[in-house]
Enzyme design. Sequence first.
Site, short mmCIF file in Angstrom:
data_model
loop_
_atom_site.label_atom_id
_atom_site.label_comp_id
_atom_site.label_asym_id
_atom_site.label_seq_id
_atom_site.Cartn_x
_atom_site.Cartn_y
_atom_site.Cartn_z
CG ASP A 12 -3.17 -6.56 14.26
OD1 ASP A 12 -3.35 -5.35 14.48
OD2 ASP A 12 -3.51 -7.13 13.20
CD GLU B 185 -6.37 -4.07 16.83
OE1 GLU B 185 -6.68 -3.10 16.16
OE2 GLU B 185 -6.35 -5.23 16.37
CE LYS C 44 -3.79 -2.28 0.07
NZ LYS C 44 -4.25 -2.99 1.25
#
Lengths: 663, 663
Positions: free
Chosen positions: B381, B410, B249
């Site tokens: 995560d 998370e 990205k």
Amino acid sequence: MENGYKRAVIDSVEPEVHQNEFAAKRIVGQPVKVYADIICDGHDLLSARLKWRRCSEEKWNETPMREVAADHWQGAFVPDAIGFYEYTVSAWVDHFKTWRLDLDKKIGAGQNIETDLIAGGILVEQAGSRAKGLEKKMLYEWAQKLKDPKVVEDEKVALAHDDLVILLTERYPDTRLMVEYPRAPHVWVDRERAGFSAWYEFFPRSASPEPGRHGTFKDCHAWLPYVAGMGFDVVYFPPIHPIGRTARKGKNNTLKAKPDDVGSPWAIGGPEGGHKSVHPDLGTLQDFDNLVAQARDKYDLEIALDIAFQCSPEHPYVSEHPEWFMHRPDGTIKHAENPPKKYEDIYPFDFECQNWQELWEELKSVFLFWMEHGVRIFRVDNPHTKPFPFWEWVIHEIHKHDPNVLFLAEAFTRPRMMNRLAKGCFSQSYTYFTWRNDKQSLTQYMQTLTDSPAKDFFRPNFWPNTPDILNESLQKGGRGAFISRLVLAATLSSNYGIYGPAYELMEAVPREPGSEEYLDSEKYQVRNWKLRREDSLCDLIARINEIRRENPALQSTNNVTFHHIENDSMICYSKTTPDGQNTVLIIVNMDPHHEQGGWTALDMKAMGVPTGQEYQVHDLLRGERYAWEGPYNYVKLSPHTVPVHIFRIRRRVRTEQDFEYFL
Amino acid sequence: MENGYKRAVIDSVEPEVHQNEFAAKRIVGQPVKVYADIICDGHDLLSARLKWRRCSEEKWNETPMREVAADHWQGAFVPDAIGFYEYTVSAWVDHFKTWRLDLDKKIGAGQNIETDLIAGGILVEQAGSRAKGLEKKMLYEWAQKLKDPKVVEDEKVALAHDDLVILLTERYPDTRLMVEYPRAPHVWVDRERAGFSAWYEFFPRSASPEPGRHGTFKDCHAWLPYVAGMGFDVVYFPPIHPIGRTARKGKNNTLKAKPDDVGSPWAIGGPEGGHKSVHPDLGTLQDFDNLVAQARDKYDLEIALDIAFQCSPEHPYVSEHPEWFMHRPDGTIKHAENPPKKYEDIYPFDFECQNWQELWEELKSVFLFWMEHGVRIFRVDNPHTKPFPFWEWVIHEIHKHDPNVLFLAEAFTRPRMMNRLAKGCFSQSYTYFTWRNDKQSLTQYMQTLTDSPAKDFFRPNFWPNTPDILNESLQKGGRGAFISRLVLAATLSSNYGIYGPAYELMEAVPREPGSEEYLDSEKYQVRNWKLRREDSLCDLIARINEIRRENPALQSTNNVTFHHIENDSMICYSKTTPDGQNTVLIIVNMDPHHEQGGWTALDMKAMGVPTGQEYQVHDLLRGERYAWEGPYNYVKLSPHTVPVHIFRIRRRVRTEQDFEYFL
């Protein structure tokens, strides 16, 4: 290391009482709704099943569960017999369902689905490998079609949307992925009367029509049409056994009885016998049997007996089994006491005695004895003064003989003790209703009963009076209070009862100011009642019991919703059946002295009335009908007439020119 | 048939998470309070004991429990080590205690107690028969005295009231009467930081002081005094591993990266290595080790790592273990997708793969690897996209190696999934705090966290921002919002964190209107920060962290009480230590644009201030002190200065002429 394929997790399963230490209670023929939190990592969809069976049967039944809120699943089964049931929940990642959902999203986004269709074919093929016979063949055929490059895409997509494919793949899940809840929670299923009953208590010794004569079972026959006519279905008798003479209590609980005083029926046992005998003045066992049969066959009335496990000093147990009682250091038997109070007419059992097993067996045999005489409902006196493990044992034992037997716990004690008795299988329980006489405390109490774990095991039975309790609200409130308390009991709780004829004849005089005891209480003397008095509430009671029978919404307790009404002396609540077909709205003026009025703010969703739609409220006591719209309506009620509305809510159902607009 | 001697019943034991399927969480050195409903039939008194031990030890410790409300008992133990503890509860009918109570009642009523004293003597004698040595001798001596007709009654009564007699008879109960709770609920005891921590997240690649240069671990050394100076104790780094190139990205999450774009640190793995390697641009493993040591030794800062179990297509796992990933029908590996969204830079693991055990072991080894490099805190995560059973296994495994390791989940997902991760042993959890921006929703959310079963297993960690979430309230609320949100996070929750320097420098511009993404997010590019800006909130943050350290009341979360304040833009709550010695009252103006004022209606009992007594509120941010009396006080706060009060409550403690009237 756990099994890596078992990705679904199941917890917070309901109903489950104390990690399945006790059974949740339900009623035969009524759906048992099972809820579970079922989750899985990621975005994969799950499928889940409810498995259930009668505990006496080997075969499990299965029914799919559905997600009713995020990660919260529901399934249901209908027990068609009385007794123990058990259920459990299983769940698994459903790759085919997930695949179909993703496929739709991709189609919606205009993405290429060529490989996806092949992947779907493989999933259907795998289901096929687990199936048999024609179902196997069908699954393989579908799989072939999804994977065949010659079949056009539209046809494959249509196949993916065929509900039959979903159903068959769900039927043959990959069992490696299957997770089962580790326990099988128990549900005790009672007959209908455990959940819906109207009790009428009277003293058979007061049943004689002639003043001054001790009533008999034969006299009671004449009372049956009277009680049945008021719409009750349970007749409950205080103890009917011989009564002790030692330290017998006189009228109004005086310490010295006169020679002709009859004593308290709870001082059980005399030379004539104990817990398995009837008081000679009431008649014979045969008379009792005849009364039970007549009540049942002609009036659909059940006779409930009071079981009070305590003995007068003359009880045969005392001489035959002195080891079942407590002893002083000098060897004499101890009477009951709660220092500094002494109860010299009563010997309690010593449940810690060495022969406790023999004692337990004997007490069990008392229930069995009366069951042989046709009794299937027992009101148990002061169960909280006998060990909880005893009750848990004896009720299970009795239910092995006949699961139809019901037990009402007469425990007016601390909340945790009352709850424990209910957990330990008492079918119904006395409550604090008698002392909840203002809107706030009554609303709060109802919430404690219906919106807490207790809702699964504690079935309240509301009594506005008992021979022990003539509450101040009745002493001072007059006719208005007698009506409003009756309506509250009968409509808040699906199980309720009154002690009559003191109730319908509005006996209101206490033994002394500040006391909750009745003056000239039947506990200590024979009374003679003029039943057909003009001011009797019997016709009103008959109508209220009729309304209860006609409106299934009133046959449950946990379905209550309280609505705001802008007057602290007024209370407003409704009940609705699970199918939404029957809704009853009750408004009561709890001020026995003054007319009260107030605006309602009804929760229209709970009432099942769509916003903006007109509805009819049909006053079932007065017969009047009003057209209402929306939540805000002004209601005024006077204690000098009938201080309650019992409205059937009739929703508009047809828009054509029918006769009946409202259902 | 149950054992008839076991009359006590025990249920509703707390804390117990899902029938002991999981452990309740507590902090080392802090009392574990255990509650149980313990009841018995009748009027007999009970005694109860709490038994507890470290699971690794054989010997049980015992401590008496006391009745703190009707039928509700409490005991406590203090775990002095980290790891698993277990406890259970036993209870028995205490005939001696019952006897003494009845004796007093009889004495009060002037009744004859001659036989009672003998009966008491027998009870003491029985206790003596169960005792040993000198204690046995003492009990026998007392028994003799109570039974001796020659000893005067007053002397015997005095003996009955000797606490030593109560204590010794309680120590030697009749074990036949003893009942034990059937389970031993587990408690997981964490180190202090699990319950009280302040986190600071920053991207090490942005740590370079020179614009345009990729930051390194060596650059991070200069940040340590800055972060420690603000009073944080955990520094948390996003993933520090090599970053993939496939479908990398670009800046602001553009689909096509430019050649010099650094990519997202969560696209883990490249030719340089995977989850056990560091990104070459950050430095070497040795550099990392040096940073961890310096942070720990010089600044008392712990470095927490982000563990994100997913791979870029270049991750070594992909070529070495293609069987750990999902495959399309054509054999290619599937990238992550949540249709119609595709994440082509990421391959998720296939937890249902055949070699799942190997995969689990490898993932476990990732934690062990970083533990060898000094890391003891992991922020995990998206744990909710990996199987719950995996987490339950791996966290227990890691704790076997070192129980000091902490895990922050998370998971921003549905409540039941977040709760399950916490049950499965995550030490702390992200929350919905970020989106609870009005008084009602924040109050309600706090109640869900602190007044529900979740309080025993879910430890919230409040973040006003993260690299993924720049909430609208911060985008539009300016400095006032940044201050109030920080104070809310830091005082409502004992665990909180910020993503900096975006927070203290008040970065507030989203990527586009309506988005919660930061413009020029560090997730996709290196940033260069001017830390010492004049308008920075760093000094205020330092003071708030100092206040947290100085006031133990702020070091717990479940001790919060909300107080009424008559303004919907203002929120008011207090926290108190269990010993009542430290009380902090916080009032926040949540309106970032206007000054707001309102009357408080403080719950004085929760504040620990006796009715009618004056008290001092000491503003810990401004240093000002006010004399208040009673619950009603007017408070006005402006968002243009500091829109919060953090008051230390100082109660009057001395009436003499001391310097310090208020403690």
